[in-house]
Design an enzyme around this catalytic site. Structure first.
Site, PDB file in Angstrom:
ATOM      1  N   GLY A  31       0.809  -1.218   0.000  1.00  0.00           N
ATOM      2  CA  GLY A  31       0.000   0.000   0.000  1.00  0.00           C
ATOM      3  C   GLY A  31       0.840   1.264   0.000  1.00  0.00           C
ATOM      4  O   GLY A  31       0.405   2.313   0.468  1.00  0.00           O
TER       5      GLY A  31
ATOM      6  N   CYS B  27       2.150   0.285  -9.989  1.00  0.00           N
ATOM      7  CA  CYS B  27       2.235  -0.629  -8.848  1.00  0.00           C
ATOM      8  C   CYS B  27       1.647   0.008  -7.602  1.00  0.00           C
ATOM      9  O   CYS B  27       2.131   1.036  -7.158  1.00  0.00           O
ATOM     10  CB  CYS B  27       3.695  -0.994  -8.608  1.00  0.00           C
ATOM     11  SG  CYS B  27       3.902  -2.048  -7.170  1.00  0.00           S
TER      12      CYS B  27
END
Lengths: 132, 192
Positions: A72, A130
């Site tokens: 994250g 990503c």
């Protein structure tokens, strides 16, 4: 001695070995383990405009053939990065590439501008895919 | 043996040399002038508590162990704890040894003999067990240290993979590999 140097665009690397973003933190964590100046380049974990705590646990799962991860983009944010992490990176001889992540074009350019204002680095890697 | 890494380690012989990185993270701490220690283990969580028990014994600190397992056959290190003179209470899911039920149910049942705010609880086991021990410690105002286990990719604070919920107002997460693996129970939250 074999010359392993590689040039990409205007940037010359002593050798073609670069760390992959996300695997190497901001580099300093590995300083006790190896001579970082042996690397051709050091690519940092993504830096964002604001600090990000990252995803709730679990962030890692083992698979039969490797690992899934979903961190994250946890990072201290560019302001803290410039203050706490950039000085060490500036002390290294290896090429420094900072990975930058953002939600808008403005966020990407704000992060880069803040690092440029603090002396800049050798290059930037734009994270446009990503989420980790 | 489940893991390839464990299998490789088991194939080594005494005297072989290996590379290792460590020790990583922190360990249990023993406060000065501690009178009493209560060790609470779920399954293989007993492993780090044996070394702690040896330290407590060398400092002559009275120690009781609560240990839970699925069945009688899955207990390990009982001989070593006996040799240290540790008083113990066992719980098994199937009742084949000691109390029938979980170690937290057993501890709750015995709490009146152990609720002492001067004692230190040391716990290691699955997260649901640790969360219950945290609640009991809070209820009786007892200090509690917990050793956590989680998936870790790097082990020393760079991959950010081993987060645990923090109770601090200034940070959402702590990291088991570098802030732990031992935490004061007040610092972290293990409920889903």
């Amino acid at each position: 001695m074999i010359d392993l140097s590689v040039t990409i665009g205007k940037l010359k690397f002593a050798n073609p070995i670069l760390t992959a973003s996300g695997t190497f933190g901001s580099g300093e964590e590995f300083a006790p383990l190896m001579n970082l100046n042996r690397l051709g380049g050091l690519v940092t974990k993504a830096v964002t405009l604001e600090p990000r705590a990252g995803n709730p646990a679990p962030r890692i799962a083992e698979t039969a053939c490797g690992m899934l991860n979903s961190i994250g983009l946890a990072n201290v944010g560019v302001k803290e990065f410039v203050k706490e992490k950039l000085p060490f990176l500036h002390s290294l001889k290896t090429r420094i590439i900072i990975n930058v992540a953002g939600r808008t074009v403005d966020e990407f350019s704000s992060v880069i501008q803040k690092i440029e204002d603090a002396g800049g680095v050798d290059g930037y890697e734009l994270n446009v895919s990503c989420p980790n | 043996m489940l893991g390839k890494g464990t299998e490789m380690l088991a194939d080594y012989n005494s005297g072989d040399k290996i590379d290792f990185l460590g020790p990583l993270g922190n360990g249990f701490s023993i406060p000065e002038r501690l009178d009493y220690a209560i060790l609470i283990a779920g399954g293989l969580g007993v492993a780090p508590l044996l070394f702690l028990s040896q330290e407590l014994s060398s400092q002559k600190i009275a120690t009781t162990l609560f240990c839970g397992n699925r069945t009688k056959e899955t207990f390990v290190c009982t001989k070593e704890f006996d040799e240290l003179g540790v008083n113990h209470f066992f719980a098994t899911d199937d009742g084949s040894s000691g109390f029938k039920g979980t170690v937290t149910e057993l501890f709750q049942k015995e709490i009146n003999n152990f609720k002492n705010s001067a004692a230190q609880i040391y716990a290691c086991g699955p997260n649901p067990m640790l969360q219950k021990i945290k609640q009991i410690a809070q209820q009786y105002n007892m200090e509690c240290q917990m050793s956590l286990e989680t998936k870790m990719a790097c082990g020393f604070g760079t991959c950010m993979g081993c987060n645990v919920n923090s109770t601090s107002p200034t940070e959402l997460f702590k990291y088991v590999c570098k802030d732990g693996p031992v935490f004061n129970s007040k610092e972290i939250e293990l409920s889903d």
